[in-house]
Design a protein around this motif. Structure first.
Motif, PDB file in Angstrom:
ATOM      1  N   GLY A  48      -8.115   2.877 -15.068  1.00  0.00           N
ATOM      2  CA  GLY A  48      -7.815   3.727 -16.225  1.00  0.00           C
ATOM      3  C   GLY A  48      -6.755   4.785 -15.985  1.00  0.00           C
ATOM      4  O   GLY A  48      -6.515   5.640 -16.850  1.00  0.00           O
ATOM      5  N   LYS A  49      -6.069   4.730 -14.844  1.00  0.00           N
ATOM      6  CA  LYS A  49      -5.097   5.770 -14.477  1.00  0.00           C
ATOM      7  C   LYS A  49      -3.959   5.873 -15.502  1.00  0.00           C
ATOM      8  O   LYS A  49      -3.635   6.954 -15.973  1.00  0.00           O
ATOM      9  N   THR A  50      -3.360   4.736 -15.800  1.00  0.00           N
ATOM     10  CA  THR A  50      -2.227   4.740 -16.729  1.00  0.00           C
ATOM     11  C   THR A  50      -2.678   5.180 -18.122  1.00  0.00           C
ATOM     12  O   THR A  50      -1.989   5.945 -18.801  1.00  0.00           O
ATOM     13  N   THR A  51      -3.849   4.721 -18.525  1.00  0.00           N
ATOM     14  CA  THR A  51      -4.378   5.110 -19.841  1.00  0.00           C
ATOM     15  C   THR A  51      -4.508   6.627 -19.931  1.00  0.00           C
ATOM     16  O   THR A  51      -4.104   7.240 -20.921  1.00  0.00           O
ATOM     17  N   LEU A  52      -5.042   7.247 -18.876  1.00  0.00           N
ATOM     18  CA  LEU A  52      -5.222   8.700 -18.878  1.00  0.00           C
ATOM     19  C   LEU A  52      -3.868   9.419 -18.886  1.00  0.00           C
ATOM     20  O   LEU A  52      -3.654  10.373 -19.642  1.00  0.00           O
ATOM     21  N   ILE A 201       1.633  15.370 -12.202  1.00  0.00           N
ATOM     22  CA  ILE A 201       0.423  14.545 -12.252  1.00  0.00           C
ATOM     23  C   ILE A 201       0.824  13.105 -11.963  1.00  0.00           C
ATOM     24  O   ILE A 201       1.635  12.514 -12.679  1.00  0.00           O
ATOM     25  N   PHE A 202       0.276  12.585 -10.889  1.00  0.00           N
ATOM     26  CA  PHE A 202       0.561  11.218 -10.471  1.00  0.00           C
ATOM     27  C   PHE A 202      -0.555  10.287 -10.908  1.00  0.00           C
ATOM     28  O   PHE A 202      -1.703  10.712 -11.071  1.00  0.00           O
ATOM     29  N   ALA A 203      -0.221   9.013 -11.057  1.00  0.00           N
ATOM     30  CA  ALA A 203      -1.236   7.965 -11.101  1.00  0.00           C
ATOM     31  C   ALA A 203      -0.840   7.032  -9.980  1.00  0.00           C
ATOM     32  O   ALA A 203       0.295   6.541  -9.957  1.00  0.00           O
ATOM     33  N   SER A 204      -1.735   6.842  -9.011  1.00  0.00           N
ATOM     34  CA  SER A 204      -1.331   6.049  -7.856  1.00  0.00           C
ATOM     35  C   SER A 204      -2.530   5.636  -7.027  1.00  0.00           C
ATOM     36  O   SER A 204      -3.552   6.318  -7.022  1.00  0.00           O
TER      37      SER A 204
END
Ligand SMILES: Nc1ncnc2c1ncn2[C@@H]1O[C@H](COP(=O)(O)OP(=O)(O)O)[C@@H](O)[C@H]1O
Ligand SMILES: [Mg+2]
Length: 234
Positions: A48-52, A201-204
């Motif tokens: 759900g990282k990209t969604t958030l 804020i990263f998503a990784s």
């Protein structure tokens, strides 16, 4: 004002319709992020990282719950207001750089400034400064195809930073980079975070990214399973 939290998320749920079924991508998300944090949403693929990140960047709406970014309630923003929020205050960095191949480095980095009210000499000054932050001023007249992967991602960081946004969202920014280029970019981002107080804020799920984060928000199956600070905010 709640201790200068620029992002507030309460009881957020995101459900994608999937034909007759529904896919719950995010559930019971509660978190706040302060100005100047260097944080990341981490977790396995599909968590759900990209969604958030997309909801924080006003690219998408929550299904239920509350998300507030820089004083704007995401769920009630019109498309025009959402675009204005992004254009003025949010920079995006993607895994695949998303540079426009027919434009020069200069033109790619100038693009976000064309949406703001700014004359040409001012735009030129700001583009040069952003390229200088990323150590690629000498590439100003190059085309993306003439650059290495690491240089392309540095151009995309310059494009995200050029308008000095409050928030930069970086979705898997090192996925296509070797270790040396990944560290180079992350060190420059840390410096910009410190100098400009930009909130990153990263998503990784890349450990090279994770080791730089001052706070890790861990997602598992769309829920926050851990929210850990490594060191005090500066
Ligand atoms: N537009 C969409 N429509 C339907 N399902 C989606 C969509 N985007 C993401 N999903 C699903 O939501 C879940 C979370 O996806 P995503 O946020 O992309 O995770 P991550 O970035 O952590 O890999 C996954 O199960 C994914 O398949
Ligand atoms: Mg993703």
């Amino acid at each position: 004002m709640e201790n200068n939290h620029i992002i507030k998320i309460k009881d957020l749920v995101k459900i994608y319709p999937m034909g007759m079924r529904k896919l719950t991508a995010l559930q019971d998300i509660n978190l706040s992020i302060k100005k100047g944090e260097f944080t990341g949403v981490v977790g396995p693929s599909g968590s759900g990282k990209t969604t958030l990140l997309n909801i924080i960047g006003a690219l998408d709406h929550p299904t239920k719950g509350y998300a507030e970014v820089l004083g704007h309630k995401i769920e009630s923003l019109t498309d025009t207001k959402a675009a204005k929020l992004r254009n003025q205050n949010v920079g995006f960095i993607f895994q695949s750089y998303n540079l426009l191949p027919i434009y020069s480095v200069y033109e790619n980095v100038e693009l976000p400034l064309l949406l703001l009210d700014m004359d040409k000499p001012k735009r030129r000054e700001m583009v040069k400064e952003a390229l200088d932050w990323l150590g690629i001023l000498d590439k100003i007249d190059s085309k993306p195809s003439q650059l290495s992967g690491g240089e392309r991602q540095r151009v995309s960081v310059a494009r995200a930073m050029v308008k000095r946004p409050e928030i930069v969202l970086a979705d898997e920014p090192t996925a296509n980079l070797d270790s040396k280029n990944a560290h180079n970019i992350l060190e420059r981002m840390v410096k910009l975070n410190e100098e400009l107080e930009t909130t990153f804020i990263f998503a990784s799920h890349d450990h090279k990214v994770i080791q730089y984060l001052r706070r890790q928000i861990v997602l598992e199956d769309g829920r926050v399973s851990e929210d850990e600070r490594k060191s005090p905010d500066h």
